[in-house]
Design a protein around this motif. Structure first.
Motif, mmCIF file in Angstrom:
data_model
loop_
_atom_site.group_PDB
_atom_site.id
_atom_site.type_symbol
_atom_site.label_atom_id
_atom_site.label_comp_id
_atom_site.label_asym_id
_atom_site.label_seq_id
_atom_site.Cartn_x
_atom_site.Cartn_y
_atom_site.Cartn_z
ATOM 1 N N GLN A 12 44.210 49.722 -0.638
ATOM 2 C CA GLN A 12 43.623 51.012 -0.266
ATOM 3 C C GLN A 12 43.941 51.351 1.188
ATOM 4 O O GLN A 12 44.260 52.498 1.508
ATOM 5 C CB GLN A 12 42.113 50.997 -0.469
ATOM 6 C CG GLN A 12 41.685 51.149 -1.908
ATOM 7 C CD GLN A 12 40.183 51.168 -2.048
ATOM 8 O OE1 GLN A 12 39.473 50.491 -1.308
ATOM 9 N NE2 GLN A 12 39.687 51.932 -2.997
ATOM 10 N N ASN A 13 43.840 50.364 2.054
ATOM 11 C CA ASN A 13 44.126 50.602 3.467
ATOM 12 C C ASN A 13 45.588 50.987 3.684
ATOM 13 O O ASN A 13 45.893 51.875 4.483
ATOM 14 C CB ASN A 13 43.768 49.375 4.304
ATOM 15 C CG ASN A 13 42.271 49.129 4.358
ATOM 16 O OD1 ASN A 13 41.481 50.032 4.120
ATOM 17 N ND2 ASN A 13 41.885 47.901 4.656
ATOM 18 N N VAL A 14 46.486 50.318 2.980
ATOM 19 C CA VAL A 14 47.912 50.632 3.105
ATOM 20 C C VAL A 14 48.173 52.050 2.609
ATOM 21 O O VAL A 14 48.887 52.825 3.256
ATOM 22 C CB VAL A 14 48.765 49.604 2.330
ATOM 23 C CG1 VAL A 14 50.200 50.062 2.194
ATOM 24 C CG2 VAL A 14 48.713 48.240 3.027
ATOM 25 N N ALA A 15 47.580 52.411 1.479
ATOM 26 C CA ALA A 15 47.772 53.758 0.935
ATOM 27 C C ALA A 15 47.223 54.811 1.897
ATOM 28 O O ALA A 15 47.842 55.865 2.097
ATOM 29 C CB ALA A 15 47.096 53.879 -0.429
ATOM 30 N N ALA A 16 46.072 54.540 2.496
ATOM 31 C CA ALA A 16 45.492 55.483 3.461
ATOM 32 C C ALA A 16 46.387 55.628 4.688
ATOM 33 O O ALA A 16 46.585 56.744 5.192
ATOM 34 C CB ALA A 16 44.099 55.029 3.864
#
Length: 83
Positions: A47-51
């Motif tokens: 999720q952090n990478v996608a954000a």
């Protein structure tokens, strides 16, 4: 995608192996709580990478818009009937 491929390796960390030389036995136990925590960490990282990717795309779009700006373009089209 690569993070998902690492999940089985992380799940191996939930296995605990103990060897009893006195009895000549080896015991393997699986700690589901550790596995769930590892899976949650992988999900959070994804999720952090996608954000971060989304934020970078937005910043790049803003930079392009600022550089190009809003331009008005007048287009004149002339048509002719040729026979």
């Amino acid at each position: 995608m690569r993070i998902v491929l690492a999940l089985p390796i992380l799940l191996l960390g939930a296995c605990q192996v103990s060897k009893d030389n006195a009895n000549g036995t080896t015991t393997v136990t699986y700690n589901s709580e550790v596995a769930e925590n590892a899976a949650a960490d992988v999900g959070n990282t994804a999720q952090n990478v996608a954000a971060d990717i989304g934020n970078d795309v937005k910043k790049t779009g803003d930079k392009i818009e600022n550089k190009v700006g809003n331009k008005d373009v007048d287009v004149k089209v002339k048509t002719e009937n040729k026979q």
